[in-house]
Design a protein around this motif. Sequence first.
Motif, PDB file in Angstrom:
ATOM      1  N   THR A 217       0.861  -1.180   0.000  1.00 34.64           N
ATOM      2  CA  THR A 217       0.000   0.000   0.000  1.00 34.64           C
ATOM      3  C   THR A 217       0.894   1.226   0.000  1.00 34.64           C
ATOM      4  OG1 THR A 217      -0.129  -0.019   2.390  1.00 34.64           O
ATOM      5  CG2 THR A 217      -1.913  -1.094   1.230  1.00 34.64           C
ATOM      6  N   SER A 218       0.511   2.210  -0.791  1.00 34.96           N
ATOM      7  CA  SER A 218       1.327   3.405  -0.904  1.00 34.96           C
ATOM      8  C   SER A 218       0.707   4.544  -0.114  1.00 34.96           C
ATOM      9  CB  SER A 218       1.499   3.753  -2.384  1.00 34.96           C
ATOM     10  OG  SER A 218       2.248   4.916  -2.544  1.00 34.96           O
ATOM     11  N   THR A 219      -0.150   5.354  -0.730  1.00 33.01           N
ATOM     12  CA  THR A 219      -0.581   6.591  -0.078  1.00 33.01           C
ATOM     13  C   THR A 219      -2.092   6.784  -0.230  1.00 33.01           C
ATOM     14  OG1 THR A 219      -0.166   8.976  -0.070  1.00 33.01           O
ATOM     15  CG2 THR A 219      -0.159   7.928  -2.189  1.00 33.01           C
ATOM     16  N   PRO A 220      -2.728   7.528   0.682  1.00 38.50           N
ATOM     17  CA  PRO A 220      -4.133   7.898   0.472  1.00 38.50           C
ATOM     18  C   PRO A 220      -4.235   8.829  -0.736  1.00 38.50           C
ATOM     19  CG  PRO A 220      -3.469   8.334   2.735  1.00 38.50           C
ATOM     20  CD  PRO A 220      -2.219   8.033   1.963  1.00 38.50           C
ATOM     21  N   CYS A 221      -5.338   8.774  -1.456  1.00 40.59           N
ATOM     22  CA  CYS A 221      -5.481   9.595  -2.661  1.00 40.59           C
ATOM     23  C   CYS A 221      -6.958   9.764  -3.000  1.00 40.59           C
ATOM     24  CB  CYS A 221      -4.748   8.940  -3.835  1.00 40.59           C
ATOM     25  SG  CYS A 221      -5.182   7.211  -4.068  1.00 40.59           S
ATOM     26  N   VAL A 222      -7.241  10.681  -3.928  1.00 41.52           N
ATOM     27  CA  VAL A 222      -8.621  10.890  -4.380  1.00 41.52           C
ATOM     28  C   VAL A 222      -8.619  10.979  -5.904  1.00 41.52           C
ATOM     29  CG1 VAL A 222     -10.687  12.328  -4.257  1.00 41.52           C
ATOM     30  CG2 VAL A 222      -9.109  12.256  -2.315  1.00 41.52           C
ATOM     31  N   PHE A 223      -9.276  10.024  -6.540  1.00 41.67           N
ATOM     32  CA  PHE A 223      -9.397  10.011  -8.000  1.00 41.67           C
ATOM     33  C   PHE A 223     -10.861  10.085  -8.403  1.00 41.67           C
ATOM     34  CE2 PHE A 223      -5.124   8.511  -7.629  1.00 41.67           C
ATOM     35  CZ  PHE A 223      -4.509   8.792  -8.845  1.00 41.67           C
ATOM     36  N   VAL A 224     -11.111  10.487  -9.655  1.00 38.91           N
ATOM     37  CA  VAL A 224     -12.476  10.392 -10.196  1.00 38.91           C
ATOM     38  C   VAL A 224     -12.794   8.897 -10.362  1.00 38.91           C
ATOM     39  CG1 VAL A 224     -12.368  12.632 -11.370  1.00 38.91           C
ATOM     40  CG2 VAL A 224     -11.698  10.568 -12.601  1.00 38.91           C
ATOM     41  N   PRO A 225     -14.090   8.547 -10.387  1.00 38.34           N
ATOM     42  CA  PRO A 225     -14.432   7.115 -10.355  1.00 38.34           C
ATOM     43  C   PRO A 225     -14.160   6.360 -11.658  1.00 38.34           C
ATOM     44  CG  PRO A 225     -16.415   8.458 -10.503  1.00 38.34           C
ATOM     45  CD  PRO A 225     -15.281   9.406 -10.331  1.00 38.34           C
ATOM     46  N   LEU A 226     -13.767   5.121 -11.505  1.00 38.42           N
ATOM     47  CA  LEU A 226     -13.706   4.159 -12.608  1.00 38.42           C
ATOM     48  C   LEU A 226     -15.151   3.675 -12.808  1.00 38.42           C
ATOM     49  CD1 LEU A 226     -11.701   2.329 -14.365  1.00 38.42           C
ATOM     50  CD2 LEU A 226     -12.044   0.627 -12.567  1.00 38.42           C
ATOM     51  N   ILE A 227     -15.692   3.974 -13.980  1.00 34.24           N
ATOM     52  CA  ILE A 227     -17.098   3.648 -14.226  1.00 34.24           C
ATOM     53  C   ILE A 227     -17.168   2.541 -15.262  1.00 34.24           C
ATOM     54  CG2 ILE A 227     -19.273   4.563 -15.145  1.00 34.24           C
ATOM     55  CD1 ILE A 227     -18.417   7.281 -14.006  1.00 34.24           C
ATOM     56  N   GLY A 228     -17.883   1.465 -14.919  1.00 35.90           N
ATOM     57  CA  GLY A 228     -17.979   0.370 -15.882  1.00 35.90           C
ATOM     58  C   GLY A 228     -18.282  -0.943 -15.195  1.00 35.90           C
ATOM     59  N   LYS A 229     -18.149  -2.005 -15.952  1.00 36.38           N
ATOM     60  CA  LYS A 229     -18.540  -3.339 -15.477  1.00 36.38           C
ATOM     61  C   LYS A 229     -17.888  -3.689 -14.128  1.00 36.38           C
ATOM     62  CE  LYS A 229     -18.599  -8.155 -16.964  1.00 36.38           C
ATOM     63  NZ  LYS A 229     -17.485  -8.743 -16.199  1.00 36.38           N
ATOM     64  N   GLU A 230     -16.590  -3.435 -13.996  1.00 40.57           N
ATOM     65  CA  GLU A 230     -15.897  -3.763 -12.744  1.00 40.57           C
ATOM     66  C   GLU A 230     -15.694  -2.527 -11.867  1.00 40.57           C
ATOM     67  OE1 GLU A 230     -15.099  -6.738 -11.583  1.00 40.57           O
ATOM     68  OE2 GLU A 230     -15.933  -7.712 -13.345  1.00 40.57           O
TER      69      GLU A 230
END
Length: 210
Positions: A187-200
Amino acid sequence: MVEDQLRARGIRDERVLAAMGKIPRHLFVEEHLRDSAYDDNALSISEGQTISQPYMVALMTELLELKGDEKVLEVGTGSGYQAAVLSELAIEVFTVERIETLALRARKTLERLNRKNVRVFVSDGSVGLPEHAPYDAIIVTAAAPHIPHEYIDQLKMNGRLVIPVGSRFSQILYKITKTPDGTTTITSTPCVFVPLIGKEGWDDEKGVYH
Ligand code: SAH
């Protein structure tokens, strides 16, 4: 940017630092944001998406441990900036984006910069890009609710997956290595990304999870 934001915070891979010094980040943001292109934060790239903070791009790229002869998959092309950085560090870069307008714009920018070893695809990258697998490294630049098994399936032995996993608004960056016995995870670092949208990934922008 390279000295103050990257080296000073612990990015050590000289090839990553050189690549980020070379790729003109201002060409990947909208014109009215050009003056802010090298700031220490993420920036909007339209369609509600963002180009990641330079430090996050550097950290994720360093975790991929690229030496120069790899085939890499990026999920979440966005502006194409991360793909351009990868193109300096690997032989072949495949990058997949679900929003066609972003993919088309990224393709144009990458062509303008003569990035001949990058190919941009429009599809649901939450299941990887099986037609060009296996990859030495996979980088996911959108937040996943879990680790799709497809990514592990599409990695070569000893291949690396770097992916933010967690809830809709906060994640942890993971580096997963495929081993003969399964996988090892750091595990590296806490982060905030936009969502991965799709089947998985998530169902939609609001983070509904099927
Ligand atoms: N790496 C980009 C920034 C990524 S922002 C850059 O350097 O600019 C995350 C991107 O992931 C967004 O453009 C979003 O549309 C895309 N994305 C979200 N879900 C996806 C999916 N299932 N497949 C492909 N792209 C996806």
